[in-house]
Design an enzyme around this catalytic site. Structure first.
Site, PDB file in Angstrom:
ATOM      1  N   ILE A   1     -23.469 -38.294 -21.469  1.00 40.54           N
ATOM      2  CA  ILE A   1     -23.643 -39.573 -22.168  1.00 40.54           C
ATOM      3  C   ILE A   1     -22.939 -39.586 -23.524  1.00 40.54           C
ATOM      4  O   ILE A   1     -22.688 -40.661 -24.086  1.00 40.54           O
ATOM      5  CB  ILE A   1     -25.153 -39.889 -22.332  1.00 40.54           C
ATOM      6  CG1 ILE A   1     -25.374 -41.372 -22.657  1.00 40.54           C
ATOM      7  CG2 ILE A   1     -25.797 -39.015 -23.418  1.00 40.54           C
ATOM      8  CD1 ILE A   1     -26.823 -41.828 -22.608  1.00 40.54           C
TER       9      ILE A   1
ATOM     10  N   SER B   1     -10.781 -39.194 -10.511  1.00 34.27           N
ATOM     11  CA  SER B   1      -9.688 -39.540 -11.434  1.00 34.27           C
ATOM     12  C   SER B   1      -8.398 -39.872 -10.696  1.00 34.27           C
ATOM     13  O   SER B   1      -8.101 -39.299  -9.642  1.00 34.27           O
ATOM     14  CB  SER B   1      -9.434 -38.346 -12.355  1.00 34.27           C
ATOM     15  OG  SER B   1      -8.250 -38.533 -13.074  1.00 34.27           O
TER      16      SER B   1
ATOM     17  N   GLY C   1     -19.909 -38.817 -24.340  1.00 35.59           N
ATOM     18  CA  GLY C   1     -18.468 -39.090 -24.340  1.00 35.59           C
ATOM     19  C   GLY C   1     -18.147 -40.574 -24.446  1.00 35.59           C
ATOM     20  O   GLY C   1     -19.044 -41.418 -24.586  1.00 35.59           O
ATOM     21  N   GLN C   2     -16.859 -40.874 -24.376  1.00 38.79           N
ATOM     22  CA  GLN C   2     -16.412 -42.274 -24.474  1.00 38.79           C
ATOM     23  C   GLN C   2     -17.097 -43.159 -23.425  1.00 38.79           C
ATOM     24  O   GLN C   2     -17.750 -44.166 -23.750  1.00 38.79           O
ATOM     25  CB  GLN C   2     -14.893 -42.357 -24.262  1.00 38.79           C
ATOM     26  CG  GLN C   2     -14.399 -43.790 -24.047  1.00 38.79           C
ATOM     27  CD  GLN C   2     -12.939 -43.881 -23.628  1.00 38.79           C
ATOM     28  OE1 GLN C   2     -12.075 -44.042 -24.471  1.00 38.79           O
ATOM     29  NE2 GLN C   2     -12.662 -43.789 -22.329  1.00 38.79           N
TER      30      GLN C   2
ATOM     31  N   THR D   1      -3.070 -41.653 -26.673  1.00 40.60           N
ATOM     32  CA  THR D   1      -3.112 -43.009 -27.235  1.00 40.60           C
ATOM     33  C   THR D   1      -3.670 -42.987 -28.662  1.00 40.60           C
ATOM     34  O   THR D   1      -3.144 -43.661 -29.549  1.00 40.60           O
ATOM     35  CB  THR D   1      -3.986 -43.937 -26.355  1.00 40.60           C
ATOM     36  OG1 THR D   1      -5.220 -43.277 -26.093  1.00 40.60           O
ATOM     37  CG2 THR D   1      -3.290 -44.272 -25.050  1.00 40.60           C
TER      38      THR D   1
ATOM     39  N   PRO E   1       2.851 -27.539 -18.076  1.00 33.11           N
ATOM     40  CA  PRO E   1       3.588 -26.817 -17.033  1.00 33.11           C
ATOM     41  C   PRO E   1       3.985 -27.735 -15.871  1.00 33.11           C
ATOM     42  O   PRO E   1       5.043 -27.592 -15.281  1.00 33.11           O
ATOM     43  CB  PRO E   1       2.599 -25.754 -16.566  1.00 33.11           C
ATOM     44  CG  PRO E   1       1.647 -25.585 -17.712  1.00 33.11           C
ATOM     45  CD  PRO E   1       1.567 -26.911 -18.410  1.00 33.11           C
TER      46      PRO E   1
ATOM     47  N   TYR F   1      -7.345 -29.633 -13.809  1.00 25.19           N
ATOM     48  CA  TYR F   1      -8.290 -30.754 -13.932  1.00 25.19           C
ATOM     49  C   TYR F   1      -8.266 -31.593 -12.652  1.00 25.19           C
ATOM     50  O   TYR F   1      -9.312 -31.921 -12.073  1.00 25.19           O
ATOM     51  CB  TYR F   1      -7.900 -31.610 -15.141  1.00 25.19           C
ATOM     52  CG  TYR F   1      -8.616 -32.939 -15.251  1.00 25.19           C
ATOM     53  CD1 TYR F   1      -9.875 -33.028 -15.830  1.00 25.19           C
ATOM     54  CD2 TYR F   1      -8.019 -34.120 -14.788  1.00 25.19           C
ATOM     55  CE1 TYR F   1     -10.530 -34.252 -15.936  1.00 25.19           C
ATOM     56  CE2 TYR F   1      -8.661 -35.342 -14.890  1.00 25.19           C
ATOM     57  CZ  TYR F   1      -9.923 -35.399 -15.460  1.00 25.19           C
ATOM     58  OH  TYR F   1     -10.560 -36.617 -15.560  1.00 25.19           O
TER      59      TYR F   1
ATOM     60  N   ARG G   1     -24.823 -31.018 -23.089  1.00 22.68           N
ATOM     61  CA  ARG G   1     -25.073 -29.584 -22.879  1.00 22.68           C
ATOM     62  C   ARG G   1     -26.108 -29.071 -23.876  1.00 22.68           C
ATOM     63  O   ARG G   1     -26.872 -28.186 -23.581  1.00 22.68           O
ATOM     64  CB  ARG G   1     -23.764 -28.799 -22.990  1.00 22.68           C
ATOM     65  CG  ARG G   1     -22.900 -28.947 -21.752  1.00 22.68           C
ATOM     66  CD  ARG G   1     -21.519 -28.451 -21.998  1.00 22.68           C
ATOM     67  NE  ARG G   1     -20.821 -29.297 -22.964  1.00 22.68           N
ATOM     68  CZ  ARG G   1     -19.612 -29.058 -23.423  1.00 22.68           C
ATOM     69  NH1 ARG G   1     -18.966 -28.004 -23.017  1.00 22.68           N
ATOM     70  NH2 ARG G   1     -19.053 -29.886 -24.287  1.00 22.68           N
TER      71      ARG G   1
ATOM     72  N   SER H   1     -12.713 -32.806 -19.837  1.00 27.55           N
ATOM     73  CA  SER H   1     -11.941 -33.950 -19.339  1.00 27.55           C
ATOM     74  C   SER H   1     -10.497 -34.010 -19.828  1.00 27.55           C
ATOM     75  O   SER H   1      -9.809 -34.993 -19.548  1.00 27.55           O
ATOM     76  CB  SER H   1     -12.657 -35.250 -19.732  1.00 27.55           C
ATOM     77  OG  SER H   1     -12.579 -35.437 -21.136  1.00 27.55           O
TER      78      SER H   1
ATOM     79  N   GLU I   1      -5.775 -38.785 -11.575  1.00 31.30           N
ATOM     80  CA  GLU I   1      -4.976 -37.552 -11.611  1.00 31.30           C
ATOM     81  C   GLU I   1      -4.912 -36.905 -10.227  1.00 31.30           C
ATOM     82  O   GLU I   1      -3.992 -36.144  -9.942  1.00 31.30           O
ATOM     83  CB  GLU I   1      -5.572 -36.566 -12.618  1.00 31.30           C
ATOM     84  CG  GLU I   1      -5.455 -36.998 -14.059  1.00 31.30           C
ATOM     85  CD  GLU I   1      -4.059 -36.799 -14.650  1.00 31.30           C
ATOM     86  OE1 GLU I   1      -3.381 -35.843 -14.251  1.00 31.30           O
ATOM     87  OE2 GLU I   1      -3.654 -37.615 -15.496  1.00 31.30           O
TER      88      GLU I   1
ATOM     89  N   ALA J   1     -20.023 -35.929 -16.870  1.00 26.74           N
ATOM     90  CA  ALA J   1     -19.877 -34.683 -17.631  1.00 26.74           C
ATOM     91  C   ALA J   1     -18.756 -33.839 -17.051  1.00 26.74           C
ATOM     92  O   ALA J   1     -18.723 -33.587 -15.849  1.00 26.74           O
ATOM     93  CB  ALA J   1     -21.183 -33.911 -17.594  1.00 26.74           C
TER      94      ALA J   1
END
Ligand code: NDP
Length: 328
Positions: A13, A129, A15-16, A193, A282, A152, A37, A88, A131, A85
């Site tokens: 909770i 994600s 985080g952004q 950003t 990388p 990730y 945590r 990230s 990603e 969580a």
């Protein structure tokens, strides 16, 4: 008699996304619980900025420990769980691959197991994600194959399949959001950003003259974080559990983002920005853009903020932040 409020539990909770999601769910009348945590060691700056710290109930949870995760779930008995969580940062995941993959996979499996073990009807959202897709030659949708290009992304792809497996095997209401990048003033400075917006502001205020970035020839699909947490909430209100791509659908070159941010400060970016090999990863994704058609059709969701409004909102928030800290 008023009906009892629905209860949401947000892992991550602080985080952004956790903060914006908590605000949205409180506004919708939910009782909101969240984990960190270490509750006593966290400043919960994002919850403070949004003015909701005293409205949420906080619990410490170690995502890698089943007992810890299950205990919070059992205590809260939530109708909805959101798993946000994780370590990230894609860049950091190359330096901390085990910690990153562990934080993503253990957390996801432990929550799924807790719901199953406790026999709850809880609906579950998992933060996957964009990603996972790697490079997207055409805008990625829910049928696009995965090709993760970072530790990730490997973790997020594995957790996506864990959610799909528990949905099929145990009939859990569990879904994953394949979210493309979404930004806000709550993003930490290590994300590009915020690095650009704060770097341009520093140059405008003559604190420095240079901004060093990694590769500039990347293309991303950037949206506005409050829009994206709205999509998460909608997924759990949908009549069946499904995975969704959440994106603006608008490809933007990093160079164009930089140019727009510098233009807001009346600066010519070419005089100040340099690209340094040492900042490159990388392996990286050169083109990442999503197709949100399914979310638009089934969830009634659309991105309300796209470029260049996005960069203008970030710059405006940064100017307000600087004015407020100058007046302290
Ligand atoms: P943040 O990094 O802002 O928040 C993630 C939270 O996870 C932190 O507040 C932190 O809480 C907790 N956390 C950090 N490291 C670990 C770790 N090693 N183990 C366990 N918990 C950890 O992320 P966002 O809010 O931006 O994103 C939310 C989720 O959505 C994340 O899982 C992210 O990977 C995913 N996502 C985000 C996108 C974006 O553009 N923002 C795009 C796609 C997916 P605490 O320190 O209090 O424990």
């Amino acid at each position: 008699m008023k009906p009892a409020p629905r209860t949401a539990l947000i892992f991550g909770i602080s985080g952004q996304d956790g903060a914006y999601l908590a605000k949205l769910l409180l506004d919708q009348g939910y009782a909101v619980h969240g984990t960190s945590r270490d509750v006593d060691g966290s400043a919960f700056t994002s919850l403070r900025v949004l003015g909701i710290l005293d409205q949420v109930r906080l619990h410490s949870a170690a995502m890698a420990e089943f007992r810890s995760v299950a205990q919070v779930v059992q205590t809260v008995q939530p109708s909805e769980i959101f798993n946000l969580a994780a370590q990230s940062s894609v860049g950091l995941s190359f330096q901390q691959p085990v910690e990153t993959i562990d934080s993503i996979m253990h957390g996801t499996i432990n929550i799924l197991e807790a719901i199953r073990f406790l026999g709850l009807e809880t609906r579950f959202y998992n933060a996957s994600s964009s990603e996972c897709f790697g490079n997207t030659d055409t805008p990625a949708d829910e049928r696009t194959p995965f090709h993760p290009r970072s530790p990730y992304a490997v973790g997020k792809a594995a957790s996506f399949w864990a959610v799909a497996n528990y949905r099929e095997a145990y009939r859990l209401f569990a879904c994953s959001g394949l979210l493309f990048n979404h930004e806000s003033p709550l993003r930490p400075t290590r994300y590009v950003t915020q690095k650009i917006v704060r770097g341009a502001a520093d140059i405008a205020q003559r604190k420095t003259d240079r901004l060093t970035l990694g590769a500039l020839d990347l293309t991303r699909d950037w949206g506005w974080a409050p829009d994206y947490v709205d999509a998460m909430a909608r997924m759990l209100k949908h009549d069946q559990p499904e995975d969704f791509v959440i994106a603006t659908g608008m490809p933007v070159r990093l160079q164009d983002f930089v140019e727009a941010a510098f233009r807001c400060f009346g600066l010519d970016w070419t005089k100040h920005v340099e690209s340094n090999q040492a900042f490159m990863r990388p392996s990286d994704i050169s083109l990442s853009v999503g197709n949100p058609a399914k979310a638009e059709r089934l969830l009634g969701w659309t991105a309300t903020v796209k470029m260049p409004t996005l960069v203008e909102k970030l710059v405006e928030a940064e100017l307000i932040r600087r004015r407020m800290s100058a007046n302290l």
